[in-house]
Design a protein around this motif. Sequence first.
Motif, PDB file in Angstrom:
ATOM      1  N   THR A   5     -57.488 -70.250  77.196  1.00  0.00           N
ATOM      2  CA  THR A   5     -58.184 -69.065  76.726  1.00  0.00           C
ATOM      3  C   THR A   5     -59.084 -68.528  77.814  1.00  0.00           C
ATOM      4  O   THR A   5     -59.423 -69.216  78.777  1.00  0.00           O
ATOM      5  N   GLY A   6     -59.528 -67.279  77.625  1.00  0.00           N
ATOM      6  CA  GLY A   6     -60.396 -66.651  78.605  1.00  0.00           C
ATOM      7  C   GLY A   6     -61.732 -67.345  78.751  1.00  0.00           C
ATOM      8  O   GLY A   6     -62.445 -67.138  79.732  1.00  0.00           O
ATOM      9  N   ALA A   7     -62.122 -68.197  77.781  1.00  0.00           N
ATOM     10  CA  ALA A   7     -63.400 -68.884  77.853  1.00  0.00           C
ATOM     11  C   ALA A   7     -63.383 -70.034  78.849  1.00  0.00           C
ATOM     12  O   ALA A   7     -64.427 -70.521  79.266  1.00  0.00           O
ATOM     13  N   THR A  11     -59.942 -72.129  87.849  1.00  0.00           N
ATOM     14  CA  THR A  11     -60.120 -72.927  89.059  1.00  0.00           C
ATOM     15  C   THR A  11     -59.162 -72.499  90.169  1.00  0.00           C
ATOM     16  O   THR A  11     -59.409 -72.774  91.332  1.00  0.00           O
ATOM     17  N   GLU A  12     -58.080 -71.842  89.825  1.00  0.00           N
ATOM     18  CA  GLU A  12     -57.115 -71.352  90.795  1.00  0.00           C
ATOM     19  C   GLU A  12     -56.638 -69.989  90.316  1.00  0.00           C
ATOM     20  O   GLU A  12     -56.632 -69.711  89.122  1.00  0.00           O
ATOM     21  N   VAL A  13     -56.246 -69.141  91.244  1.00  0.00           N
ATOM     22  CA  VAL A  13     -55.809 -67.803  90.833  1.00  0.00           C
ATOM     23  C   VAL A  13     -54.430 -67.829  90.197  1.00  0.00           C
ATOM     24  O   VAL A  13     -54.054 -66.898  89.486  1.00  0.00           O
ATOM     25  N   ASN A  28     -54.229 -66.498  86.684  1.00  0.00           N
ATOM     26  CA  ASN A  28     -55.416 -67.210  86.233  1.00  0.00           C
ATOM     27  C   ASN A  28     -56.712 -66.587  86.776  1.00  0.00           C
ATOM     28  O   ASN A  28     -57.489 -67.233  87.470  1.00  0.00           O
ATOM     29  N   ARG A  29     -56.920 -65.330  86.426  1.00  0.00           N
ATOM     30  CA  ARG A  29     -58.194 -64.662  86.706  1.00  0.00           C
ATOM     31  C   ARG A  29     -58.665 -63.997  85.406  1.00  0.00           C
ATOM     32  O   ARG A  29     -58.802 -62.767  85.331  1.00  0.00           O
ATOM     33  N   ASN A  34     -56.896 -60.859  84.850  1.00  0.00           N
ATOM     34  CA  ASN A  34     -55.809 -61.230  85.772  1.00  0.00           C
ATOM     35  C   ASN A  34     -55.433 -60.110  86.735  1.00  0.00           C
ATOM     36  O   ASN A  34     -54.256 -59.958  87.109  1.00  0.00           O
ATOM     37  N   ALA A  35     -56.428 -59.314  87.119  1.00  0.00           N
ATOM     38  CA  ALA A  35     -56.184 -58.236  88.075  1.00  0.00           C
ATOM     39  C   ALA A  35     -55.672 -58.812  89.390  1.00  0.00           C
ATOM     40  O   ALA A  35     -56.044 -59.913  89.818  1.00  0.00           O
ATOM     41  N   LEU A  36     -54.827 -58.043  90.043  1.00  0.00           N
ATOM     42  CA  LEU A  36     -54.150 -58.497  91.250  1.00  0.00           C
ATOM     43  C   LEU A  36     -54.975 -58.178  92.493  1.00  0.00           C
ATOM     44  O   LEU A  36     -54.962 -57.049  92.986  1.00  0.00           O
ATOM     45  N   ASP A  37     -55.697 -59.167  93.001  1.00  0.00           N
ATOM     46  CA  ASP A  37     -56.288 -59.018  94.319  1.00  0.00           C
ATOM     47  C   ASP A  37     -55.290 -59.572  95.341  1.00  0.00           C
ATOM     48  O   ASP A  37     -54.197 -60.026  94.982  1.00  0.00           O
TER      49      ASP A  37
END
Length: 250
Positions: A5-7, A11-13, A28-29, A34-37
């Motif tokens: 969950t988002g809570a 630890t890793e993208v 995993n952002r 989960n925006a794409l950097d």
Amino acid sequence: MTVPTGAERATEVLRTEDFGPVRVLTLNRPEKLNALDTALTRALSRAFTAADADRDVRAVVLTGVGRGFCAGADLGEFSSLTPDRPEAVLERAALTARLQVQARQLRVPVVSAVRGAAVGGGAGLAIGADLVVAGTDLKFGYPELTHSIVPALVMTGLVQHLGRKLAFELVSTGRLLTAAEAAEHGLVNRVVEPAEVPATALGIAQRWAELEPRAIAAAKDLFYRVADLPTDAAMRAGQDVNALMRGFRG
């Protein structure tokens, strides 16, 4: 398959987990939807390449942690992607362009498991998979122009999947489609309750994994090739694969 969950603390993208011959890739952002950097874009592209090279992997599920699949490009990174840094701009553009078409280029089939927002580059990722399972909470669209950005690198995929009139409407107005609308227009294969999305996608991938791997790889490759060929050339390609497949059966 469980999706955090988002809570939970990221630890890793990108998370990678194998369920037998099915590889699950999880954006995993969650704090950024989960925006794409650049880091996530590069990690996902490398993960696709690794899955394709691993002969123990027979199918891939692409999903995202939290309440949204992917919010598209991380606008917070745009302040560093300016004309006075052309190398960074060109690298990011090349990474994004590669990622938007990479799933269909893999030998293994890919199903996206999409809940919540799938917008901009996230919309492109979702429909770039071979099949799409969407939650009833889907919000799908291309709102880039509302941020004074042109959806340049996702437009090809959108136009290929939709009729021109609707595609232009989505690009020019930023209107978001519901899950029902996305299904009506052939953008998604299944619509289920959000909680059922991961298991439904994993079930599809597991059925793929039971097939002869050379046969499904050849079928996927031919499928996309004939879509871009004139009829006569497409039939010749089909004849070649028809002859090749005789060696698939023991």
